[in-house]
Design a protein around this motif. Sequence first.
Motif, short mmCIF file in Angstrom:
data_model
loop_
_atom_site.label_atom_id
_atom_site.label_comp_id
_atom_site.label_asym_id
_atom_site.label_seq_id
_atom_site.Cartn_x
_atom_site.Cartn_y
_atom_site.Cartn_z
N ASN A 9 0.75 -1.23 0.01
CA ASN A 9 0.16 0.02 -0.12
C ASN A 9 0.79 1.35 0.00
O ASN A 9 0.62 2.33 -0.70
CB ASN A 9 -0.74 0.12 1.13
CG ASN A 9 -1.75 1.13 1.31
OD1 ASN A 9 -2.57 1.26 0.55
ND2 ASN A 9 -1.71 2.05 2.21
N ASN A 10 1.88 1.33 0.87
CA ASN A 10 2.83 2.49 0.75
C ASN A 10 3.40 2.64 -0.50
O ASN A 10 3.71 3.77 -1.03
CB ASN A 10 3.91 2.17 1.96
CG ASN A 10 3.57 2.34 3.25
OD1 ASN A 10 2.35 2.96 3.54
ND2 ASN A 10 4.22 1.62 4.47
N LEU A 11 4.05 1.57 -1.46
CA LEU A 11 4.50 1.64 -2.40
C LEU A 11 3.51 2.12 -3.73
O LEU A 11 3.83 3.15 -4.33
CB LEU A 11 5.15 0.10 -2.89
CG LEU A 11 5.63 0.04 -4.25
CD1 LEU A 11 6.96 0.86 -4.27
CD2 LEU A 11 6.08 -1.40 -4.76
N THR A 12 2.43 1.47 -3.68
CA THR A 12 1.43 1.84 -4.70
C THR A 12 1.07 3.13 -4.39
O THR A 12 0.50 4.12 -5.52
CB THR A 12 0.41 1.05 -4.88
OG1 THR A 12 -0.27 0.78 -3.62
CG2 THR A 12 0.94 -0.44 -5.29
N THR A 13 0.82 3.61 -3.30
CA THR A 13 0.51 5.39 -3.14
C THR A 13 1.36 6.17 -3.37
O THR A 13 1.07 6.99 -4.21
CB THR A 13 0.16 5.20 -1.45
OG1 THR A 13 -0.97 4.51 -0.96
CG2 THR A 13 -0.34 6.67 -1.23
N GLN A 14 2.81 5.93 -3.09
CA GLN A 14 3.61 6.71 -3.88
C GLN A 14 3.71 6.67 -5.23
O GLN A 14 3.89 7.93 -5.53
CB GLN A 14 5.04 6.37 -2.91
CG GLN A 14 5.10 6.54 -1.66
CD GLN A 14 4.83 8.20 -1.06
OE1 GLN A 14 5.34 8.87 -1.80
NE2 GLN A 14 4.09 8.19 0.03
N LEU A 15 3.69 5.65 -5.66
CA LEU A 15 3.86 5.56 -7.23
C LEU A 15 2.65 6.28 -7.78
O LEU A 15 2.99 6.88 -8.86
CB LEU A 15 3.91 3.93 -7.62
CG LEU A 15 5.55 3.42 -7.30
CD1 LEU A 15 5.46 2.00 -7.70
CD2 LEU A 15 6.42 4.20 -8.24
N THR A 16 1.61 5.90 -7.29
CA THR A 16 0.38 6.60 -7.86
C THR A 16 0.50 7.99 -7.78
O THR A 16 0.08 8.90 -8.93
CB THR A 16 -0.85 6.10 -7.26
OG1 THR A 16 -1.05 4.61 -7.35
CG2 THR A 16 -2.21 6.85 -7.90
#
Length: 232
Positions: A171-178
Amino acid sequence: LELVSPPPTHHPSGAGKTSLLYLTIAYAILPANFAPSIVLEGQDAAVVLFDPLSHFSVARLAEVMLNLLISKIQGTGRDLDEATKATMRSLVRRSLLHVHIFRPQSWGSLISALRSLPDYLFDQTRHKSMHRRIHSIILEDIDAFTWSIRSSPSSSLASTTTSNLLSVASNNLTTQLTKLSTLFSCAKILTSHSMSPSAFRPVLPTSWPQGSAVTRLAIRRVEVLKFAPAIS
């Protein structure tokens, strides 16, 4: 875009994910034309690459770019004289300035680097890509952090399962990438190994935010059978 290959135990050689990245980046950073009559179809953009295992080779990327230029130039019937070769090498050197490589050594440093990426890219004193758009943010070997996430201090809590740890990290990763892909209007490209040879599903990320358009490309090396005896 997720590029997923079987686990390393499936085949001793690589599946070709990094080779595909070299070609993608070459087209991203090269200009649209080498000369008025030689079309390269380049994007004249910049690329941000996260390479935690230091697998990415700038020398190999330069070689791919030169081979691409040679192919395009020879396709027009133009001779590769010394002046043309010098121009090619100069173009490759200038284009490589727009590949920004980060090599985080921990999950925390990766997330921190993603969060601080806008500060870096909007600071014209730190690079030469201010006049270029960002073509893509590439995270290579994202599964390299799986074991460190699973063995993080919080995993000692009885209420925290491995799946929960990976879910939070995902969730942390995809939030930042988005956020970054929206801010820079750029593509997101991740490479990783699958959990098993038969299921081309990465360990990370476990999922993407609802509504995200995700393409997963499965890549694997296919064995070429040897000729039978007496056949050549």
